[in-house]
Motif scaffolding. Structure first.
Motif, PDB file in Angstrom:
ATOM      1  N   GLU A 119       0.832  -1.200   0.000  1.00 44.88           N
ATOM      2  CA  GLU A 119       0.000   0.000   0.000  1.00 44.88           C
ATOM      3  C   GLU A 119       0.869   1.253   0.000  1.00 44.88           C
ATOM      4  OE1 GLU A 119      -3.216   2.589   0.089  1.00 44.88           O
ATOM      5  OE2 GLU A 119      -3.122   0.449  -0.394  1.00 44.88           O
ATOM      6  N   ALA A 120       1.943   1.236   0.801  1.00 43.60           N
ATOM      7  CA  ALA A 120       2.850   2.392   0.850  1.00 43.60           C
ATOM      8  C   ALA A 120       3.517   2.616  -0.510  1.00 43.60           C
ATOM      9  CB  ALA A 120       3.904   2.187   1.932  1.00 43.60           C
ATOM     10  N   GLU A 121       3.897   1.532  -1.176  1.00 47.85           N
ATOM     11  CA  GLU A 121       4.507   1.666  -2.501  1.00 47.85           C
ATOM     12  C   GLU A 121       3.507   2.240  -3.506  1.00 47.85           C
ATOM     13  OE1 GLU A 121       7.644  -1.071  -4.064  1.00 47.85           O
ATOM     14  OE2 GLU A 121       6.709  -2.478  -2.659  1.00 47.85           O
ATOM     15  N   SER A 122       2.275   1.764  -3.440  1.00 49.98           N
ATOM     16  CA  SER A 122       1.267   2.216  -4.401  1.00 49.98           C
ATOM     17  C   SER A 122       0.958   3.701  -4.253  1.00 49.98           C
ATOM     18  CB  SER A 122      -0.022   1.394  -4.247  1.00 49.98           C
ATOM     19  OG  SER A 122      -0.661   1.680  -3.006  1.00 49.98           O
ATOM     20  N   THR A 123       1.160   4.243  -3.050  1.00 52.37           N
ATOM     21  CA  THR A 123       0.920   5.669  -2.813  1.00 52.37           C
ATOM     22  C   THR A 123       2.222   6.466  -2.795  1.00 52.37           C
ATOM     23  OG1 THR A 123       0.910   5.258  -0.413  1.00 52.37           O
ATOM     24  CG2 THR A 123      -1.214   5.263  -1.544  1.00 52.37           C
ATOM     25  N   TRP A 126       7.688   5.970  -0.175  1.00 47.86           N
ATOM     26  CA  TRP A 126       8.790   5.034  -0.343  1.00 47.86           C
ATOM     27  C   TRP A 126       9.559   4.756   0.940  1.00 47.86           C
ATOM     28  CZ3 TRP A 126       8.034   2.393  -4.420  1.00 47.86           C
ATOM     29  CH2 TRP A 126       7.436   2.978  -5.549  1.00 47.86           C
ATOM     30  N   GLN A 127       9.793   5.759   1.761  1.00 46.64           N
ATOM     31  CA  GLN A 127      10.536   5.516   2.989  1.00 46.64           C
ATOM     32  C   GLN A 127       9.733   4.653   3.947  1.00 46.64           C
ATOM     33  OE1 GLN A 127      13.879   6.509   3.473  1.00 46.64           O
ATOM     34  NE2 GLN A 127      13.540   4.886   4.974  1.00 46.64           N
ATOM     35  N   GLN A 128       8.426   4.883   3.992  1.00 45.95           N
ATOM     36  CA  GLN A 128       7.576   4.051   4.828  1.00 45.95           C
ATOM     37  C   GLN A 128       7.602   2.600   4.346  1.00 45.95           C
ATOM     38  OE1 GLN A 128       3.480   5.300   4.987  1.00 45.95           O
ATOM     39  NE2 GLN A 128       2.851   3.596   6.270  1.00 45.95           N
ATOM     40  N   ASP A 158      15.348   7.438  -1.682  1.00 48.92           N
ATOM     41  CA  ASP A 158      16.501   8.327  -1.827  1.00 48.92           C
ATOM     42  C   ASP A 158      16.307   9.275  -3.013  1.00 48.92           C
ATOM     43  OD1 ASP A 158      17.647   7.061   0.325  1.00 48.92           O
ATOM     44  OD2 ASP A 158      18.910   5.726  -0.889  1.00 48.92           O
ATOM     45  N   MET A 159      15.781   8.726  -4.113  1.00 51.20           N
ATOM     46  CA  MET A 159      15.542   9.566  -5.283  1.00 51.20           C
ATOM     47  C   MET A 159      14.478  10.615  -4.984  1.00 51.20           C
ATOM     48  SD  MET A 159      14.489   8.489  -9.174  1.00 51.20           S
ATOM     49  CE  MET A 159      16.156   7.903  -9.534  1.00 51.20           C
ATOM     50  N   ASP A 160      13.425  10.204  -4.311  1.00 48.51           N
ATOM     51  CA  ASP A 160      12.343  11.127  -3.961  1.00 48.51           C
ATOM     52  C   ASP A 160      12.880  12.271  -3.102  1.00 48.51           C
ATOM     53  OD1 ASP A 160       9.184  11.458  -3.665  1.00 48.51           O
ATOM     54  OD2 ASP A 160      10.075  11.796  -1.682  1.00 48.51           O
TER      55      ASP A 160
END
Length: 287
Positions: A119-123, A126-128, A158-160
């Motif tokens: 779910e965190a990836e889909s939104t 990324w760190q979460q 990291d990119m974000d």
């Protein structure tokens, strides 16, 4: 003298056991044994009744444990299996049941964390997501998908972070090194498959910032024709009354020098978000 009463209680205890009223049988046998502590048959049947109670309680605890497992409550299941183990420490089935409960609980925890990470990836959190994958590895280091997901999410995190630093501090693009690094970062980010809304917005915003970073801004400098003016990293302008420069966005420092007067220094920032400034730079304070 007591035999008749002992036998009566013994017979009543047998009837209670036949009716599976083991606690009642226990009380009757204890009464008989209290009346005749040396009565061998009473002691034998009391021991058998106690074993039946233990086995019954053991079975109840095991059944409750498996019922809890069916409901997905593995903590309750483990508690019941441990209780069964205390009742019959020699029973081998408790070890297998405890292993099943603990393994299932671990699997449940990992599945729950995996859902949260997905779910965190889909939104695009990324760190979460990276932290959740790390939590899975904290439970079981051998989970392959958590290793891959953690690496993927941390790379994107990291990119974000780097993209957001450019967005929040666009004035850094005035530095040539930062400018070219940002161009490279933008190309690398553009290669990512299936970019989400956040990444697309970041790329569009930074592309615009890069365009603005090389779009000159007009700035007017005014002096007194007596002050020798230099704009660091731009040019030595000499003396003048009015001088217009076209400079890229960024922070600049203009320095004025005049014999017999204190030097002056003017620091100014150019941005497309503000109107073109007018910079006054004249040495007017005699030494």
């Amino acid at each position: 003298r007591s035999l008749e009463q002992v036998l009566a209680w013994l017979n009543s205890a047998r009837e209670a056991r036949s009716a599976v009223e083991l606690e009642t049988a226990q009380q009757l046998l204890l009464q008989a044994l209290d009346l005749d502590p040396e009565h061998t048959l009473t002691k034998t049947e009391l021991a058998e009744n106690r074993r039946e109670i233990s086995r019954r309680n053991f079975n109840r605890a095991m059944t409750a444990g498996y019922q809890a497992m069916d409901q997905g409550d593995y903590d309750a299941a483990e508690k019941q299996f441990l209780a069964a183990q205390r009742i019959l420490p020699s029973a081998q089935e408790t070890e297998s049941a405890l292993l099943d409960a603990r393994t299932s609980r671990t699997r449940q925890q990992i599945d729950h964390l995996r859902e949260q990470a997905a779910e965190a990836e889909s939104t695009e959190q990324w760190q979460q997501a990276a932290n959740l994958y790390q939590a899975i590895l904290g439970i079981d280091q051998s989970v392959v998908f958590a290793r891959a997901g953690g690496l993927r999410s941390q790379t994107r995190a990291d990119m974000d972070k780097r993209l957001q630093q450019i967005i929040t501090k666009p004035e850094r693009l005035a530095d040539t090194t930062v400018f070219f690094q940002t161009q490279y970062l933008l190309r690398e980010a553009g290669k990512l498959q299936q970019p989400g809304p956040r990444l697309r917005q970041q790329l569009a915003q930074i592309s615009r910032q890069l365009e603005l970073a090389v779009t000159p801004i007009s700035v007017l400098l005014r002096s007194d024709e007596q002050t020798d003016v230099t704009v660091y990293r731009v040019a030595h302008l000499g003396t003048f009354r009015r001088q217009q420069l076209d400079l890229r966005p960024g922070t600049y420092t203009a320095v004025g020098v005049r014999s017999g007067y204190r030097d002056v220094r003017r620091k100014f920032t150019l941005s497309h978000d503000q109107t073109s400034p007018v910079i006054e730079i004249s040495c007017t304070d005699p030494i």
